[in-house]
Write an enzyme that holds these catalytic residues in place. Structure first.
Site, PDB file in Angstrom:
ATOM      1  N   HIS A   1       0.865  -1.183   0.000  1.00 27.65           N
ATOM      2  CA  HIS A   1       0.000   0.000   0.000  1.00 27.65           C
ATOM      3  C   HIS A   1       0.901   1.231   0.000  1.00 27.65           C
ATOM      4  O   HIS A   1       2.036   1.194   0.475  1.00 27.65           O
ATOM      5  CB  HIS A   1      -0.872  -0.038   1.265  1.00 27.65           C
ATOM      6  CG  HIS A   1      -1.935   1.004   1.353  1.00 27.65           C
ATOM      7  ND1 HIS A   1      -1.667   2.307   1.736  1.00 27.65           N
ATOM      8  CD2 HIS A   1      -3.275   0.943   1.145  1.00 27.65           C
ATOM      9  CE1 HIS A   1      -2.790   2.994   1.755  1.00 27.65           C
ATOM     10  NE2 HIS A   1      -3.783   2.200   1.394  1.00 27.65           N
TER      11      HIS A   1
ATOM     12  N   ASP B   1       2.972  -4.215   8.130  1.00 26.94           N
ATOM     13  CA  ASP B   1       1.727  -3.480   7.920  1.00 26.94           C
ATOM     14  C   ASP B   1       0.585  -4.482   8.061  1.00 26.94           C
ATOM     15  O   ASP B   1       0.329  -5.287   7.170  1.00 26.94           O
ATOM     16  CB  ASP B   1       1.738  -2.844   6.530  1.00 26.94           C
ATOM     17  CG  ASP B   1       0.403  -2.203   6.150  1.00 26.94           C
ATOM     18  OD1 ASP B   1      -0.560  -2.289   6.940  1.00 26.94           O
ATOM     19  OD2 ASP B   1       0.323  -1.632   5.042  1.00 26.94           O
TER      20      ASP B   1
ATOM     21  N   GLN C   1      -4.765  -4.958   6.986  1.00 28.32           N
ATOM     22  CA  GLN C   1      -5.755  -5.890   6.449  1.00 28.32           C
ATOM     23  C   GLN C   1      -5.777  -7.221   7.198  1.00 28.32           C
ATOM     24  O   GLN C   1      -6.662  -8.050   6.952  1.00 28.32           O
ATOM     25  CB  GLN C   1      -5.475  -6.154   4.970  1.00 28.32           C
ATOM     26  CG  GLN C   1      -5.605  -4.949   4.076  1.00 28.32           C
ATOM     27  CD  GLN C   1      -7.038  -4.461   3.960  1.00 28.32           C
ATOM     28  OE1 GLN C   1      -7.986  -5.199   4.142  1.00 28.32           O
ATOM     29  NE2 GLN C   1      -7.190  -3.179   3.647  1.00 28.32           N
TER      30      GLN C   1
ATOM     31  N   LYS D   1     -10.705  -0.792  10.265  1.00 25.36           N
ATOM     32  CA  LYS D   1     -10.730  -2.023   9.479  1.00 25.36           C
ATOM     33  C   LYS D   1     -11.034  -3.249  10.333  1.00 25.36           C
ATOM     34  O   LYS D   1     -11.082  -4.372   9.827  1.00 25.36           O
ATOM     35  CB  LYS D   1      -9.408  -2.198   8.734  1.00 25.36           C
ATOM     36  CG  LYS D   1      -9.170  -1.125   7.668  1.00 25.36           C
ATOM     37  CD  LYS D   1      -7.903  -1.380   6.905  1.00 25.36           C
ATOM     38  CE  LYS D   1      -7.557  -0.215   5.980  1.00 25.36           C
ATOM     39  NZ  LYS D   1      -8.480  -0.087   4.831  1.00 25.36           N
TER      40      LYS D   1
ATOM     41  N   CYS E   1      -4.910   2.510  -3.608  1.00 24.99           N
ATOM     42  CA  CYS E   1      -3.672   3.039  -3.004  1.00 24.99           C
ATOM     43  C   CYS E   1      -2.532   2.028  -3.130  1.00 24.99           C
ATOM     44  O   CYS E   1      -1.721   1.857  -2.208  1.00 24.99           O
ATOM     45  CB  CYS E   1      -3.898   3.423  -1.544  1.00 24.99           C
ATOM     46  SG  CYS E   1      -5.012   4.812  -1.317  1.00 24.99           S
TER      47      CYS E   1
END
Length: 421
Positions: free
Chosen positions: A137, A215, A218, A241, A379
């Protein structure tokens, strides 16, 4: 496609009896869009909120809101307790060793920028390298580019296959340059759904004494995350999220690393003593939480994690995986539809193109059918460039989605196909 190895997916029917009840916990799902029942399939962008979260935020503002940490009056004490209880809930959810390792931010983006600015501030110089992957991302690309511009370091990118799987040999080869000072990678790709082998990637980096940032924006809503078992140095994710409010994020960092890092911002609540001659900083985690935070949002995040724990993350993950398999099979029946990202380990999202139809047109037409998906580059423009497309349409699933909603999506896409033939 295989299920994530860490999970033992349950049969769909073991989850379905609770699905109607769970859907009732999300008031937004009861509405109609353009006269059609809402089918919300944009969960990778932001997931909807259960009543427990809405109530927690409302109760804070209605009954005990005040600024935290500084006040001696009862409302401040109640707000402080609720805020710090949420920190403990986050700590337990990802199995951090201490609440001091949990830093509240505005989101994954700020968490990564914090590390790039603070950890990266004095550790990098010309000739050093930062290793990321080709499926990142923008939030896990741009902060490192800015750091490279400031320090003269170089950004290196590990490639991935047409299926959307990281080339481990290339990743390891890039680590072997002797110049990599940090590795950063996405746990689950928001553009492809790929679940990266996080434990393996971290072990490969640590074998070369390279710290690692993950990261997890998600990942946390879709699979169990244990930061101690992963042994990552930093892990970042966002509240919105994982069924919580927007404007709140989390940075996990190993305590020794955080203690050695300078503050990211200066202001109130991150200090022990201020004079015009010098400032002494507060202990963790306050050192990195300057100013008045999103108090109600953090409390809402705690409520979101409590809600998810009550449903059962592994049960949700099994349900989502069943939806992924079902949707993948149904979408494959549509001529001219191409799924982008077919990794063996994949989370519950499907990105696709449809011959003759621009993704934005697909999204607009589906909206008229009451179906919310995402259309664009997500993104992740380098991912689009990798496949030679300007954008994709993306349907992504959450705890409250059903097979019937997948059927609505597929039926609507047949209509799109007919319209553009």
């Amino acid at each position: 496609m295989s299920a994530p190895s860490a999970l033992s997916p349950l049969p769909a029917k073991s989850y379905e009896p609770d699905l109607a009840r769970i859907r009732l916990e999300f008031p937004i799902l009861g509405q109609k869009i353009h006269g059609k029942h809402l089918v919300y399939l944009d969960n990778a962008a932001s997931v909807q909120k259960p009543r427990d979260v809405i109530k927690a935020v409302s109760d804070c503002y209605s009954h005990y809101y005040a600024n935290i940490h500084r006040g001696v009056h009862l409302l401040s004490e109640r707000s402080t307790t609720a805020y710090e209880n949420a920190r403990e809930t986050v700590r337990a959810f990802i199995n951090a060793a201490s609440g001091q390792e949990i830093i509240f931010t505005r989101g994954t983006t700020e968490s990564i920028n914090l590390v790039a600015s603070s950890f990266g501030g004095s550790r990098f110089q010309s000739g050093d390298e930062i290793l990321i992957t080709g499926m990142e991302h923008h939030s896990n690309i741009v902060p490192w580019q800015l750091l490279c511009e400031r320090t003269g370091a170089t950004l290196k990118v590990a490639p991935f296959t047409d299926a959307g799987e990281l080339l481990l040999d290339e990743y390891e080869r890039l680590l072997d340059s002797g110049r990599v000072k940090l590795a950063a990678f996405v746990h689950i790709s928001n553009a492809l759904g790929t679940i990266n082998p996080a434990k393996t990637l971290i072990e490969l980096a640590h074998a070369r004494n390279i710290p690692v940032l993950v990261d997890g924006a998600q990942a946390v809503a879709h699979l169990p995350v244990d930061v101690q078992a992963l042994d990552c140095d930093f892990y970042a994710f966002s509240s919105h999220k994982i069924y919580g409010p927007s404007g709140v994020g989390v940075l996990y960092g190993k305590q020794a690393l955080l203690e050695a890092m300078p503050p990211y911002q200066g202001g109130g609540d991150m200090i022990r003593l201020v004079t015009f001659e010098k400032t002494e900083y507060a202990d963790l985690p306050n050192k990195f939480e300057a100013g008045t935070p999103n108090i109600a949002g953090v409390i809402g995040l705690g409520a979101a994690l409590d809600w998810l724990n009550s449903v059962g993350l592994e049960t949700v993950a099994a349900h989502e995986h069943a939806l992924l398999n079902y949707a993948t099979a149904k979408l494959a029946e549509i001529p001219g539809l191409n799924i982008m990202g077919t990794a063996r380990d994949k989370a519950a999202l499907v990105a696709f193109t449809l011959r003759g139809a621009h993704p934005h047109d697909i999204g607009t037409i589906l909206d008229r059918e009451g179906i919310a998906i995402r259309a664009g580059h997500h993104c992740a423009q380098p991912v689009m460039q990798r496949y030679g497309v300007p954008a994709t349409a993306r349907a992504s699933f959450a705890a409250y989605n059903s097979r019937e909603e997948v059927d609505y999506l597929v039926d609507a896409l047949w209509k799109v196909k007919e319209l553009f033939e």
